[in-house]
Design an enzyme around this catalytic site. Structure first.
Site, PDB file in Angstrom:
ATOM      1  N   HIS A 279      -7.277   5.105  30.421  1.00 27.18           N
ATOM      2  CA  HIS A 279      -7.087   5.222  28.978  1.00 27.18           C
ATOM      3  C   HIS A 279      -5.976   4.360  28.386  1.00 27.18           C
ATOM      4  CE1 HIS A 279      -3.899   7.676  30.481  1.00 27.18           C
ATOM      5  NE2 HIS A 279      -4.768   8.418  31.125  1.00 27.18           N
TER       6      HIS A 279
ATOM      7  N   CYS B 215     -21.820  -5.407  18.180  1.00 33.06           N
ATOM      8  CA  CYS B 215     -20.940  -6.198  17.316  1.00 33.06           C
ATOM      9  C   CYS B 215     -20.782  -5.554  15.941  1.00 33.06           C
ATOM     10  CB  CYS B 215     -21.510  -7.590  17.166  1.00 33.06           C
ATOM     11  SG  CYS B 215     -20.451  -8.661  16.222  1.00 33.06           S
TER      12      CYS B 215
ATOM     13  N   CYS C 192     -30.665  -9.800   2.850  1.00 32.96           N
ATOM     14  CA  CYS C 192     -29.990 -10.739   1.960  1.00 32.96           C
ATOM     15  C   CYS C 192     -29.044 -11.693   2.677  1.00 32.96           C
ATOM     16  CB  CYS C 192     -29.246  -9.989   0.855  1.00 32.96           C
ATOM     17  SG  CYS C 192     -27.817  -9.088   1.493  1.00 32.96           S
TER      18      CYS C 192
END
Lengths: 179, 488
Positions: B260, B305, B313
């Site tokens: 971690h 990603c 668009c």
């Protein structure tokens, strides 16, 4: 049932029956069946406690691995005590768990339980509601415990039936008092 | 490795410390001489440079047995005591040889009492006649049937035998105590062997006591992988990454859960508990889809990603903040930074609670998002592997030629993993200059991870040099952050 367990229970049984506590009616053990796997214990409420005058019945189950593992004990008689469940009768006592020693006997268990009635351990509770009341409202605790002793552990069967109906009410009062 | 890469590094590092340039230079020359194959060396940084570097060995059970026996041998020869006793002393005192030797010279009796090997006061049982009653089975037995530990409580051999068997069956071995009431003297192994008639339980005893010995030793850890027999040995206990070569589990040496860094063991535990409690609410609040900020078509994320391009668009935006991607690239990447409401102290308790929830959700969403991205990147890795396979089968290059794609995918996973674990760290950080620095570096890492992710997903149309540069930059960012914030 393993040999040692049965043989020992038979001998212990005699020991309790002969002991001076039995003579004074403080503790008692009876057979439930002839296999020695299940017994019925009885202890008298200790003097100067709210349990005084009551007789408390215990269910004692002997495991196969006795005496290397502790007997399983619970209260059959309902009781109001921080270390005993007011619903199931389960007991929180170290010697019935990890502090058990093979050299202990039924007699020591019953005497320890009697001692537990005289000296509760509210910091290691079995019944959180009772323990909270014990610590925050000792007077109400005393009264409730005495009342339960009177209703459930007293000799009068009539008293028990009549007071059974009041039970729910009492519990409600006991709980609402401290909340 | 080229001048171009070096220049780019310098540009991005312009506002970082001087030492980073030094590292770059070291790596640059080091890389120049080491890289015969043309692969980047970024996966194997040098000891001194790598903040995650951790010295450990993976041992088999036999190796550990030998190692523990050597420890026992040292005590045995120094103090002239039985190996069995030496082992019990080591177990009782966390294998601190020097401490035991020291105390044994000063106050041997006290040491034995504290180790539950000698009683405060020995019981002397008086003997009448030639037989006695065993207080466990309550039977009358001849005197030579009785055995006792150092405490002097005697019981007959049959009871000891039965007692030890029951204890072992219940999983207790090194902690078996005398049968007497209120006596905690431990039963040594040789005593146990002398009273146990059945040899079947001996194996179980050895296994269980071995496990007790490993658990009590500060330098040893069982691999937490399911049924994995590997034992890790490290000279110091640190919250560093260990990878088991047998079962491939990666874990933190100190606390044994998933690695971690840069968050420490206590904080990650707090965070994971919090997430387990609150995640349902968070799930409910953050929906699975988002609308394109420009044309408002509903978009589901299907890759790791966070640089999104609306398929309708063609608008480039950031999945996290829904802002224009252009502002994320070169300039100041801010969407990993939580902006606290400055007037919070003056507002009501209710508003404060809402603000606390908002803050938590902010970090949780990013944590969760990277966790999901990591899963999706696992899929990307599979896709790349199969694409490489196809290419090689069609004679478009060899396995070695395409190796860099796999390296890139692996590196991407590693960087995103660290990035994910920066969020709990940031959540519990007090507002300070150090937090600003942390968030700055986190933002830098996040930007580069997303760039790398974008390029890995479009590996076919990305130039190899370009991709390798990006890998180098992302790993440098990761290393810089860990160097500054990983507690060593």
């Amino acid at each position: 049932m393993a040999n040692i367990a049965e043989a020992r229970i038979k001998r212990e049984f005699k020991e309790v029956v002969k002991s001076e506590e039995v003579a004074k009616c403080h503790i008692k053990v009876e057979l439930v069946n002839d296999t020695f796997t299940e017994l019925r214990g009885e202890i008298a409420g200790p003097p100067d406690t709210p349990y005084e005058g009551g007789n408390f019945i215990l269910e004692i189950k002997i495991p196969d691995t006795y005496p290397f593992n502790p007997p399983k004990v619970k209260f059959v008689t309902k009781i109001w005590h921080p270390n005993i469940s007011s619903v199931t009768g389960a007991i929180c006592l170290d010697i019935l768990k990890d502090q058990w020693a093979a050299a202990m006997t039924l007699r020591t268990v019953l005497l320890s339980l009697q001692a537990l009635l005289a000296a509760a351990e509210p910091d290691d509770p079995q019944d959180a509601v009772v323990a909270k009341q014990y610590k925050e409202n000792p007077k109400i605790f005393q009264d409730t415990a005495k009342h339960w002793t009177h209703i459930f552990a007293g000799d009068s069967k009539v008293a028990m039936i009549t007071h059974m109906l009041e039970l729910k009410q009492i519990k409600k009062i006991a709980i609402s008092h401290h909340s | 490795m080229s001048e171009e890469k070096k220049n780019q590094d310098s540009d991005n590092d312009s506002d970082l410390e001087e030492s980073d340039h030094m590292d770059d230079d070291d790596d640059y020359y080091g890389g120049y001489y080491d890289n015969d194959t043309g692969d980047l060396d970024i996966d194997k940084p040098k000891k001194s440079d790598d903040p995650e570097y951790f010295e450990y060995e993976l041992l088999e059970i036999e190796d550990v047995e030998r190692f523990l026996n050597e420890e026992v041998e040292v005590l045995h020869s120094t103090l002239q005591i039985q190996p069995g006793l030496a082992k019990m002393l080591l177990l009782a005192h966390g294998w601190r040889k020097d401490y035991i030797i020291d105390r044994c010279k000063k106050e041997p009796d006290r040491l034995l009492i504290d180790s539950k090997l000698m009683p405060e006061r020995k019981v002397t049982e008086q003997i009448f006649g030639n037989s006695a009653v065993c207080s466990v089975c309550l039977l009358k037995r001849p005197h030579d049937y009785f055995y006792s530990l150092s405490c002097g409580h005697s019981f007959c051999g049959e009871c000891w035998d039965e007692f030890c068997q029951v204890q072992i069956q219940q999983g207790i071995t090194t902690g078996i105590e005398c049968m007497a009431k209120d006596c905690n003297i431990l039963v040594p192994e040789d005593f146990l062997c002398s009273v146990m008639q059945k040899p079947e339980l001996r194996d179980r005893y050895s296994q269980l006591s071995f496990s007790d010995h490993v658990k009590s030793h500060p330098d040893l850890r069982f691999c937490p992988g399911a049924n994995c027999p590997i034992i890790v040995r490290a000279p110091v206990c640190k919250a560093k990454k260990v990878e088991c070569s047998r079962c491939k589990t990666t874990f933190c040496y100190k606390c044994g859960i998933e690695y971690h860094a840069p968050t420490d063991c206590d904080v990650i535990k707090k965070w994971l508990t919090k997430c387990a409690d609150d995640s349902e609410t968070a799930n409910y609040i953050s929906a699975h889809t988002k609308d394109c900020p420009k044309c408002h078509v509903c978009i589901e994320k299907n890759g790791g990603c966070n640089h999104m391009q609306c398929s309708k668009c063609k608008y480039d935006f950031c999945w996290m903040c829904l802002g224009d991607w252009k502002t994320h690239g070169s300039e100041y990447y801010e969407c990993s930074r939580y902006k606290e409401n400055p007037n919070i102290a003056n507002e009501s308790v209710h508003a404060q609670a809402r603000e606390a929830l908002k803050k938590y959700l902010f970090y949780f969403e990013r944590w969760e998002n990277h966790a999901k991205s990591l899963q999706l990147e696992e899929q990307t890795l599979h896709k790349i592997t199969s694409r490489i396979h196809d290419k090689v089968m069609n004679n478009t290059g060899t396995w070695i030629d395409w190796q860099y794609l796999l390296d890139a995918a692996h590196l991407l996973k590693k960087c995103r993993y660290t990035l994910q674990y920066t969020y709990p760290y940031a959540y519990y950080m007090e507002k300070s200059a150090r937090k600003q620095l942390f968030e700055y570096q986190q933002a830098q890492l996040e930007a580069e991870v997303e760039n790398l992710s974008w390029k890995v997903e479009r590996a076919e149309i990305t130039d190899r040099g370009d991709l390798e540069n990006q890998m180098d930059i992302a790993e440098k960012r990761r290393q810089t952050l860990l160097k500054d914030f990983l507690e060593v």
